[in-house]
Design a protein around this motif. Sequence first.
Motif, mmCIF file in Angstrom:
data_model
loop_
_atom_site.group_PDB
_atom_site.id
_atom_site.type_symbol
_atom_site.label_atom_id
_atom_site.label_comp_id
_atom_site.label_asym_id
_atom_site.label_seq_id
_atom_site.Cartn_x
_atom_site.Cartn_y
_atom_site.Cartn_z
ATOM 1 N N PHE A 281 0.822 -1.203 0.000
ATOM 2 C CA PHE A 281 0.000 0.000 0.000
ATOM 3 C C PHE A 281 0.855 1.253 0.000
ATOM 4 O O PHE A 281 2.023 1.231 0.374
ATOM 5 C CB PHE A 281 -0.971 0.008 1.189
ATOM 6 N N SER A 282 0.240 2.309 -0.466
ATOM 7 C CA SER A 282 0.823 3.648 -0.420
ATOM 8 C C SER A 282 -0.296 4.577 0.015
ATOM 9 O O SER A 282 -1.466 4.336 -0.293
ATOM 10 C CB SER A 282 1.356 4.048 -1.798
ATOM 11 N N GLN A 283 0.059 5.645 0.716
ATOM 12 C CA GLN A 283 -0.978 6.515 1.249
ATOM 13 C C GLN A 283 -0.580 7.969 1.244
ATOM 14 O O GLN A 283 0.601 8.302 1.224
ATOM 15 C CB GLN A 283 -1.311 6.105 2.675
ATOM 16 N N LEU A 284 -1.578 8.787 1.232
ATOM 17 C CA LEU A 284 -1.453 10.220 1.473
ATOM 18 C C LEU A 284 -2.338 10.488 2.680
ATOM 19 O O LEU A 284 -3.562 10.334 2.594
ATOM 20 C CB LEU A 284 -1.943 11.021 0.262
ATOM 21 N N PRO A 285 -1.754 10.794 3.835
ATOM 22 C CA PRO A 285 -2.568 10.995 5.030
ATOM 23 C C PRO A 285 -3.527 12.174 4.884
ATOM 24 O O PRO A 285 -3.282 13.106 4.120
ATOM 25 C CB PRO A 285 -1.541 11.287 6.129
ATOM 26 N N ALA A 286 -4.615 12.112 5.627
ATOM 27 C CA ALA A 286 -5.588 13.208 5.652
ATOM 28 C C ALA A 286 -4.955 14.429 6.302
ATOM 29 O O ALA A 286 -4.018 14.312 7.096
ATOM 30 C CB ALA A 286 -6.832 12.781 6.419
ATOM 31 N N ASN A 287 -5.478 15.578 5.967
ATOM 32 C CA ASN A 287 -5.069 16.829 6.586
ATOM 33 C C ASN A 287 -6.175 17.212 7.553
ATOM 34 O O ASN A 287 -7.218 17.703 7.136
ATOM 35 C CB ASN A 287 -4.864 17.907 5.518
ATOM 36 N N GLY A 288 -5.963 16.947 8.820
ATOM 37 C CA GLY A 288 -7.025 17.169 9.793
ATOM 38 C C GLY A 288 -8.113 16.131 9.610
ATOM 39 O O GLY A 288 -7.848 14.938 9.556
ATOM 40 N N ASN A 289 -9.353 16.587 9.427
ATOM 41 C CA ASN A 289 -10.485 15.668 9.276
ATOM 42 C C ASN A 289 -10.968 15.603 7.833
ATOM 43 O O ASN A 289 -12.116 15.281 7.575
ATOM 44 C CB ASN A 289 -11.628 16.085 10.207
ATOM 45 N N SER A 290 -10.097 15.928 6.881
ATOM 46 C CA SER A 290 -10.508 15.841 5.483
ATOM 47 C C SER A 290 -9.374 15.285 4.631
ATOM 48 O O SER A 290 -8.210 15.367 4.985
ATOM 49 C CB SER A 290 -10.925 17.219 4.955
ATOM 50 N N GLY A 291 -9.769 14.713 3.517
ATOM 51 C CA GLY A 291 -8.800 14.181 2.569
ATOM 52 C C GLY A 291 -8.310 12.803 2.953
ATOM 53 O O GLY A 291 -8.924 12.075 3.721
ATOM 54 N N GLY A 292 -7.187 12.461 2.400
ATOM 55 C CA GLY A 292 -6.585 11.159 2.625
ATOM 56 C C GLY A 292 -6.837 10.234 1.449
ATOM 57 O O GLY A 292 -7.950 10.122 0.966
ATOM 58 N N ILE A 293 -5.765 9.623 0.946
ATOM 59 C CA ILE A 293 -5.849 8.665 -0.157
ATOM 60 C C ILE A 293 -5.111 7.406 0.277
ATOM 61 O O ILE A 293 -4.042 7.479 0.885
ATOM 62 C CB ILE A 293 -5.171 9.199 -1.437
ATOM 63 N N LEU A 294 -5.666 6.259 -0.068
ATOM 64 C CA LEU A 294 -5.036 4.984 0.223
ATOM 65 C C LEU A 294 -5.140 4.105 -1.016
ATOM 66 O O LEU A 294 -6.228 3.934 -1.565
ATOM 67 C CB LEU A 294 -5.739 4.314 1.410
ATOM 68 N N LEU A 295 -4.016 3.594 -1.478
ATOM 69 C CA LEU A 295 -3.963 2.705 -2.630
ATOM 70 C C LEU A 295 -3.394 1.371 -2.136
ATOM 71 O O LEU A 295 -2.312 1.339 -1.549
ATOM 72 C CB LEU A 295 -3.075 3.313 -3.713
ATOM 73 N N ILE A 296 -4.158 0.283 -2.325
ATOM 74 C CA ILE A 296 -3.758 -1.046 -1.851
ATOM 75 C C ILE A 296 -3.741 -1.992 -3.049
ATOM 76 O O ILE A 296 -4.628 -1.935 -3.888
ATOM 77 C CB ILE A 296 -4.756 -1.592 -0.807
ATOM 78 N N TRP A 297 -2.741 -2.880 -3.104
ATOM 79 C CA TRP A 297 -2.658 -3.843 -4.203
ATOM 80 C C TRP A 297 -2.276 -5.220 -3.676
ATOM 81 O O TRP A 297 -1.685 -5.369 -2.616
ATOM 82 C CB TRP A 297 -1.648 -3.386 -5.267
ATOM 83 N N ASP A 298 -2.634 -6.223 -4.457
ATOM 84 C CA ASP A 298 -2.315 -7.620 -4.170
ATOM 85 C C ASP A 298 -0.876 -7.860 -4.613
ATOM 86 O O ASP A 298 -0.555 -7.710 -5.796
ATOM 87 C CB ASP A 298 -3.285 -8.524 -4.935
ATOM 88 N N THR A 299 0.000 -8.235 -3.684
ATOM 89 C CA THR A 299 1.413 -8.415 -4.022
ATOM 90 C C THR A 299 1.677 -9.671 -4.850
ATOM 91 O O THR A 299 2.768 -9.825 -5.388
ATOM 92 C CB THR A 299 2.278 -8.447 -2.741
ATOM 93 N N ARG A 300 0.676 -10.541 -4.999
ATOM 94 C CA ARG A 300 0.846 -11.684 -5.906
ATOM 95 C C ARG A 300 0.706 -11.239 -7.355
ATOM 96 O O ARG A 300 1.148 -11.926 -8.267
ATOM 97 C CB ARG A 300 -0.185 -12.770 -5.612
#
Length: 110
Positions: A48-67
Amino acid sequence: MGEDGKKGWVKSIIRDEKPDVIGIQETKCGIVDEYWVEALWGGKGFGFSQLPANGNSGGILLIWDTRIFTCKEAMGDERFIAVKGEWKGIIGEVFLIELTSKCQRNDRVQ
């Protein structure tokens, strides 16, 4: 819908559909750790890779199958995550990109 309700909804999609990659926007989470993502993904075998939220808004999370996908490099800023790697069965580099934009119309790029 509370935080647990949203997480449960995403977990059900992952459990039922078994995606190779999933991108989540507006996570409203600070930095998530491997244990948090493992609970969401339903086990090990993920990256996974992420961009944390800024306070109580935003945030991105990208998750992938390592197989299926092997990450070689990741980068991003407040509007995107880009991950470069190898996809099983495909020759050459593959890029996974998750984009977001600010909610205010004046801040969007035309």
